[in-house]
Design an enzyme around this catalytic site. Sequence first.
Site, short mmCIF file in Angstrom:
data_model
loop_
_atom_site.label_atom_id
_atom_site.label_comp_id
_atom_site.label_asym_id
_atom_site.label_seq_id
_atom_site.Cartn_x
_atom_site.Cartn_y
_atom_site.Cartn_z
N GLY A 228 4.26 -1.06 8.33
CA GLY A 228 5.58 -0.69 7.82
C GLY A 228 5.42 -0.46 6.33
O GLY A 228 5.50 -1.39 5.54
N HIS A 229 5.13 0.77 5.96
CA HIS A 229 4.85 1.06 4.56
C HIS A 229 6.14 1.47 3.84
O HIS A 229 6.78 2.44 4.21
CB HIS A 229 3.76 2.14 4.45
N LYS B 100 0.83 -1.22 0.00
CA LYS B 100 0.00 0.00 0.00
C LYS B 100 0.86 1.26 0.00
O LYS B 100 0.52 2.26 -0.63
CB LYS B 100 -0.91 0.02 1.25
N GLN C 4 -2.58 -2.40 7.46
CA GLN C 4 -2.94 -3.82 7.50
C GLN C 4 -3.90 -4.16 6.34
O GLN C 4 -3.89 -3.45 5.35
CB GLN C 4 -3.55 -4.21 8.86
P1 IMP Z 1 -0.79 -6.43 16.08
O1 IMP Z 1 -1.44 -5.53 15.07
O2 IMP Z 1 0.63 -6.08 16.37
O3 IMP Z 1 -1.62 -6.62 17.29
O4 IMP Z 1 -0.69 -7.90 15.41
C1 IMP Z 1 -1.86 -8.69 15.15
C2 IMP Z 1 -1.70 -9.47 13.84
O5 IMP Z 1 -1.71 -8.57 12.75
C3 IMP Z 1 -0.39 -10.26 13.73
O6 IMP Z 1 -0.65 -11.43 12.97
C4 IMP Z 1 0.50 -9.35 12.93
O7 IMP Z 1 1.51 -10.03 12.25
C5 IMP Z 1 -0.52 -8.73 11.98
N1 IMP Z 1 -0.13 -7.40 11.51
C6 IMP Z 1 -0.22 -6.24 12.17
N2 IMP Z 1 0.20 -5.23 11.40
C7 IMP Z 1 0.55 -5.76 10.23
C8 IMP Z 1 1.03 -5.21 9.01
O8 IMP Z 1 1.20 -3.99 8.86
N3 IMP Z 1 1.29 -6.10 8.02
C9 IMP Z 1 1.06 -7.42 8.15
N4 IMP Z 1 0.60 -7.99 9.26
C10 IMP Z 1 0.35 -7.15 10.29
#
Ligand code: IMP
Length: 430
Positions: A40-41, A16, A224
């Site tokens: 992490g864009h 994105k 996400q």
């Molecule tokens: P949290 O957002 O750190 O609570 O993680 C919850 C879930 O979302 C985990 O499976 C993370 O790996 C996934 N996740 C959170 N942010 C990202 C993202 O930016 N890219 C991919 N997966 C994400």
Amino acid sequence: MGNVTIVGAQWGDEGKGKVVDYLAREADVVVRFNGGNNAGHTVVIEGEKFIFHLLPSGITHPGVKCVIGNGVVIDPLVLIKELENLKAKKIDVKNRLFISDRAHLIMPYHKAIDILREEKRGAKKIGTTGRGIGPAYEDKVGRRGIRIYELLKPELFKEHLKDVLEEKNLYITRVLGGEGFDFQKIYDEYMKTADILSPFIKDTSRYLKKWIEEKKKIIFEGAQGFMLDIDHGTYPYVTSSNTIPAEVAIGAGVPPESIGTVLGVSKAYTTRVGGGPFPTELFDEIGNALRDRGNEYGSTTGRPRRCGWIDIPALRKAVEVGGLKGLIITKLDVLSGLDKIAICTAYTIDGKEIDEYPPDVNDLSRVKPEYEVMAGWKSPLSGISSFEALPEEAKNYLQRIEKLTGVEIYGVSVGPDRSSFILRKNPFIS
Ligand code: IMP
């Protein structure tokens, strides 16, 4: 002319950042509305790589205003680090960065709780990024969160932090077996961030209202992806915010009709990082090849991503719930050289095709993907700048995705650099 909403249509990491950076050349404003520094864009400009965790991906464009909306949870230490990195690269954010006064803060105890809980869960861990995202959103909904404007009111911040910290320390030490936090240390550290961030903290909804009235071109940048949405994703293996386009109105504080043309970004294959079901995951050499060629390692945590074929039932769900008008397909180049490419067109359970996306992750982990296999292409895609110039097999693959999802492909990314992007249809005008 209108606005554009860009969201992830898979499990995040769809590219994105690159898409938003590309479209931002035509935009006046870019707005983040959900998530935090779990994102992490990545933006690559003439070989130079930028990874944005909190700053909108339009920030490298000097004339573009960037907004961090009220729906984002902000770790001020991370944000300051990002601002320092920009300063070192001589990118000025003065008068063009706007942080919603209503955004919630990620506090050090949120990170500790996130990490300690994951350790406790053992094999059942969610695989969070450990950035304190879930605990920060929990406090927001639990009405004990600290909002960023409180940094501008030291007495209020002090009192609020004291109240909250007492309970957090008890929970961390007695329930989770961790170490408690010192009030003064957090207070001093956060007050230092207030000095740096205060010029940017504003009622961003009011600015956005004005820009909408002035018909500025606005991009709403999701973090996400659909399958990580707290309501519609593969719960509980999801993030703690809503990632779907409907969240734009809430997390940016704008009227729903202003979100504009809604596009979902999908890789030409699928990846997932962290735990949870992933029907098209590949455990063979093709999965490994996708990881190596696509450099599929988390831009926030460095974790290797799980890789698999494109998943149409999942994409269809994202189109359906998100009201996606079209898709942007990224990393098409990663598939170059494969003899055959598979598309998951349906799921079966116990030999029967299911037409509903299962709400239960136990069912989802039992589904069997049904594949349609297409011919791959041999030649690399680098340098290709029009849809027509893509190899026939690549065009067939993309057209098949359009047919199966029922929406048009607006753009295709064929390499990491900003220049490796084919815009087929301009979302600002359609
Ligand atoms: P949290 O957002 O750190 O609570 O993680 C919850 C879930 O979302 C985990 O499976 C993370 O790996 C996934 N996740 C959170 N942010 C990202 C993202 O930016 N890219 C991919 N997966 C994400």
